[in-house]
Design a protein around this motif. Structure first.
Motif, PDB file in Angstrom:
ATOM      1  N   ASP A  94      53.971 -55.641 -57.036  1.00  0.00           N
ATOM      2  CA  ASP A  94      54.767 -55.596 -58.267  1.00  0.00           C
ATOM      3  C   ASP A  94      56.202 -56.030 -57.984  1.00  0.00           C
ATOM      4  O   ASP A  94      56.723 -55.862 -56.869  1.00  0.00           O
ATOM      5  CB  ASP A  94      54.791 -54.176 -58.838  1.00  0.00           C
ATOM      6  CG  ASP A  94      53.512 -53.823 -59.575  1.00  0.00           C
ATOM      7  OD1 ASP A  94      52.579 -54.650 -59.577  1.00  0.00           O
ATOM      8  OD2 ASP A  94      53.442 -52.718 -60.139  1.00  0.00           O
ATOM      9  N   VAL A  95      56.838 -56.550 -59.025  1.00  0.00           N
ATOM     10  CA  VAL A  95      58.218 -57.027 -58.922  1.00  0.00           C
ATOM     11  C   VAL A  95      59.140 -56.106 -59.723  1.00  0.00           C
ATOM     12  O   VAL A  95      58.816 -55.703 -60.846  1.00  0.00           O
ATOM     13  CB  VAL A  95      58.337 -58.478 -59.432  1.00  0.00           C
ATOM     14  CG1 VAL A  95      59.788 -58.899 -59.566  1.00  0.00           C
ATOM     15  CG2 VAL A  95      57.610 -59.426 -58.480  1.00  0.00           C
ATOM     16  N   LEU A  96      60.281 -55.795 -59.132  1.00  0.00           N
ATOM     17  CA  LEU A  96      61.291 -54.943 -59.749  1.00  0.00           C
ATOM     18  C   LEU A  96      62.578 -55.739 -59.926  1.00  0.00           C
ATOM     19  O   LEU A  96      63.010 -56.428 -59.005  1.00  0.00           O
ATOM     20  CB  LEU A  96      61.558 -53.729 -58.870  1.00  0.00           C
ATOM     21  CG  LEU A  96      62.550 -52.699 -59.403  1.00  0.00           C
ATOM     22  CD1 LEU A  96      61.867 -51.842 -60.473  1.00  0.00           C
ATOM     23  CD2 LEU A  96      63.064 -51.821 -58.269  1.00  0.00           C
ATOM     24  N   VAL A  97      63.185 -55.653 -61.093  1.00  0.00           N
ATOM     25  CA  VAL A  97      64.448 -56.331 -61.383  1.00  0.00           C
ATOM     26  C   VAL A  97      65.564 -55.306 -61.449  1.00  0.00           C
ATOM     27  O   VAL A  97      65.512 -54.371 -62.257  1.00  0.00           O
ATOM     28  CB  VAL A  97      64.362 -57.127 -62.701  1.00  0.00           C
ATOM     29  CG1 VAL A  97      65.722 -57.716 -63.054  1.00  0.00           C
ATOM     30  CG2 VAL A  97      63.317 -58.221 -62.599  1.00  0.00           C
ATOM     31  N   ILE A  98      66.572 -55.471 -60.601  1.00  0.00           N
ATOM     32  CA  ILE A  98      67.754 -54.609 -60.596  1.00  0.00           C
ATOM     33  C   ILE A  98      68.943 -55.478 -61.009  1.00  0.00           C
ATOM     34  O   ILE A  98      69.440 -56.277 -60.217  1.00  0.00           O
ATOM     35  CB  ILE A  98      68.001 -53.999 -59.208  1.00  0.00           C
ATOM     36  CG1 ILE A  98      66.737 -53.295 -58.703  1.00  0.00           C
ATOM     37  CG2 ILE A  98      69.177 -53.034 -59.259  1.00  0.00           C
ATOM     38  CD1 ILE A  98      66.864 -52.771 -57.283  1.00  0.00           C
ATOM     39  N   PRO A  99      69.397 -55.370 -62.246  1.00  0.00           N
ATOM     40  CA  PRO A  99      70.487 -56.225 -62.731  1.00  0.00           C
ATOM     41  C   PRO A  99      71.810 -55.914 -62.030  1.00  0.00           C
ATOM     42  O   PRO A  99      71.974 -54.844 -61.427  1.00  0.00           O
ATOM     43  CB  PRO A  99      70.562 -55.902 -64.227  1.00  0.00           C
ATOM     44  CG  PRO A  99      69.284 -55.207 -64.545  1.00  0.00           C
ATOM     45  CD  PRO A  99      68.894 -54.494 -63.291  1.00  0.00           C
ATOM     46  N   PRO A 100      72.770 -56.830 -62.129  1.00  0.00           N
ATOM     47  CA  PRO A 100      74.095 -56.572 -61.560  1.00  0.00           C
ATOM     48  C   PRO A 100      74.738 -55.324 -62.171  1.00  0.00           C
ATOM     49  O   PRO A 100      74.545 -55.014 -63.351  1.00  0.00           O
ATOM     50  CB  PRO A 100      74.885 -57.833 -61.930  1.00  0.00           C
ATOM     51  CG  PRO A 100      73.856 -58.891 -62.161  1.00  0.00           C
ATOM     52  CD  PRO A 100      72.665 -58.163 -62.723  1.00  0.00           C
ATOM     53  N   LEU A 101      75.473 -54.600 -61.335  1.00  0.00           N
ATOM     54  CA  LEU A 101      76.281 -53.461 -61.767  1.00  0.00           C
ATOM     55  C   LEU A 101      75.461 -52.318 -62.365  1.00  0.00           C
ATOM     56  O   LEU A 101      75.986 -51.502 -63.128  1.00  0.00           O
ATOM     57  CB  LEU A 101      77.340 -53.909 -62.784  1.00  0.00           C
ATOM     58  CG  LEU A 101      78.283 -55.030 -62.295  1.00  0.00           C
ATOM     59  CD1 LEU A 101      79.242 -55.432 -63.400  1.00  0.00           C
ATOM     60  CD2 LEU A 101      79.042 -54.596 -61.056  1.00  0.00           C
ATOM     61  N   LEU A 102      74.176 -52.242 -62.010  1.00  0.00           N
ATOM     62  CA  LEU A 102      73.343 -51.153 -62.488  1.00  0.00           C
ATOM     63  C   LEU A 102      72.941 -50.264 -61.316  1.00  0.00           C
ATOM     64  O   LEU A 102      72.514 -50.762 -60.277  1.00  0.00           O
ATOM     65  CB  LEU A 102      72.082 -51.700 -63.168  1.00  0.00           C
ATOM     66  CG  LEU A 102      71.175 -50.645 -63.818  1.00  0.00           C
ATOM     67  CD1 LEU A 102      71.861 -50.046 -65.046  1.00  0.00           C
ATOM     68  CD2 LEU A 102      69.834 -51.256 -64.218  1.00  0.00           C
ATOM     69  N   GLU A 103      73.078 -48.965 -61.490  1.00  0.00           N
ATOM     70  CA  GLU A 103      72.663 -48.053 -60.440  1.00  0.00           C
ATOM     71  C   GLU A 103      71.149 -48.088 -60.281  1.00  0.00           C
ATOM     72  O   GLU A 103      70.411 -48.209 -61.256  1.00  0.00           O
ATOM     73  CB  GLU A 103      73.122 -46.630 -60.777  1.00  0.00           C
ATOM     74  CG  GLU A 103      74.624 -46.451 -60.740  1.00  0.00           C
ATOM     75  CD  GLU A 103      75.044 -45.011 -60.947  1.00  0.00           C
ATOM     76  OE1 GLU A 103      74.143 -44.182 -61.165  1.00  0.00           O
ATOM     77  OE2 GLU A 103      76.250 -44.736 -60.892  1.00  0.00           O
TER      78      GLU A 103
END
Length: 328
Positions: A94-103
């Motif tokens: 599975d792929v996880l997206v962690i956007p900029p400036l998000l904890e």
């Protein structure tokens, strides 16, 4: 993209090593499982773009503070127990997206392995060009979880691990002339799983196949001898992978990936024929053209030209072991 390249690998002896779990980004970690943490951590850096692959043998709690302005796209490569990121329960590949400036909030309940790609948000337009749903930076500003297709996900995982392994042991394969190709190859492994989780997109206009193919060939001629990734062509010409594939099938009876592989094989063949024995190696020429699974490259080469690459180099008969490329 900056002009620096990095290939780095180390063994982990304690959870503190996972503070650098993602190259260029600090991660707070706490060990949950009992026992001495052992593992490995490897990085590939291409300017502001990086790929990190880590593996560890005990449960971990991970948190990323919201001070990093880079986009992180991660993939779960292996897990012996539950893995959760935010409210998402992760399955293999599975792929996880962690956007900029998000904890970020993650829990690994047992031994696990992961891959993480870190890049500027503005780079998605070029990396995923031709795929409208992925090339818009706004599409990556929300945290996300993409369920991998079982078959494609496993293939993507193997490719990422193979790329890291080969570049780690053949650092000369990561050069300025091929850096863009490697960057796109890594990004595509993540994109495959994201696309498989999205609804099908049957929109898009197929222009005259031969006219499109001519544009592709003109673009390839302009790039010279360096390897070119399919996603680069899509971005440059503003077409989707689906459209490009249909055009290549209509004109050549094979897809663009196979066509580009044949073209790279021809480039390797020409370089080897023009090189004096001892002046280069088959492995270095193959890596320069983006072949990271060198055993498979040798099979492709033999099938296409009817001779082993060592025979082409210097015009002599040799065994494949003499090429300096064992199994992939």
């Amino acid at each position: 993209m900056g002009q620096f390249l990095l290939v780095d690998s180390k063994k982990l002896d304690g959870f503190e090593g996972l503070h650098q779990a993602v190259h260029g980004s600090h991660v707070d970690v706490m060990q949950l499982g009992r026992g001495r943490l052992r593992g490995t951590l490897s990085h590939i850096g291409i300017g502001d773009f990086s790929l990190s692959i880590g593996a560890f043998n005990v449960g971990m709690r991970t948190q990323r503070v919201s001070s990093d302005d880079k986009l992180i796209i991660g993939m779960l490569l292996a897990a012996e127990d539950r893995v959760a990121h935010w409210s998402f329960d992760m399955q293999l590949n599975d792929v996880l997206v962690i956007p900029p400036l998000l904890e970020h909030d993650g829990v690994f309940h047992g031994a696990s392995a992961y891959a993480a790609m870190r890049l500027d948000l503005d780079d998605v337009a070029s990396l995923f060009g031709g795929e409208a749903r992925l090339s818009d930076p706004e599409a990556w500003r929300s945290r996300g979880h993409f369920r991998a297709d079982a078959a494609n996900g496993a293939i993507a995982t193997r490719r990422l691990v193979a790329i890291m392994s080969h570049l780690r042991t053949n650092k000369q394969g990561l050069t300025l002339s091929t850096a863009e190709y490697w960057r796109r190859t890594i990004a595509e492994c993540m994109a495959i799983n994201v696309m498989s989780s999205l609804p099908p997109d049957d929109s898009g206009w197929l222009p005259s196949a031969r006219r499109l193919i001519r544009k592709v060939e003109d673009y390839l001629d302009a790039t010279g001898a360096r390897p070119v990734h399919v996603s680069e062509i899509c971005a440059a010409l503003g077409v989707s992978r689906r459209t490009l594939h249909r055009a290549f099938q209509e004109v050549f009876g094979l897809g663009p990936v196979s066509f580009l592989r044949h073209k790279r094989l021809c480039t390797v063949h020409s370089v080897l024929r023009q090189s004096a024995p001892g002046s280069t190696t088959v492995a270095s020429v193959a890596m320069e053209q983006g072949f990271y699974e060198l055993g498979r490259f040798a099979q492709y080469y033999l099938a296409m030209f009817g001779e082993r690459p060592s025979q082409t180099l210097g015009g002599t008969t040799g065994q494949i072991e003499g090429d300096g490329i064992g199994g992939a």
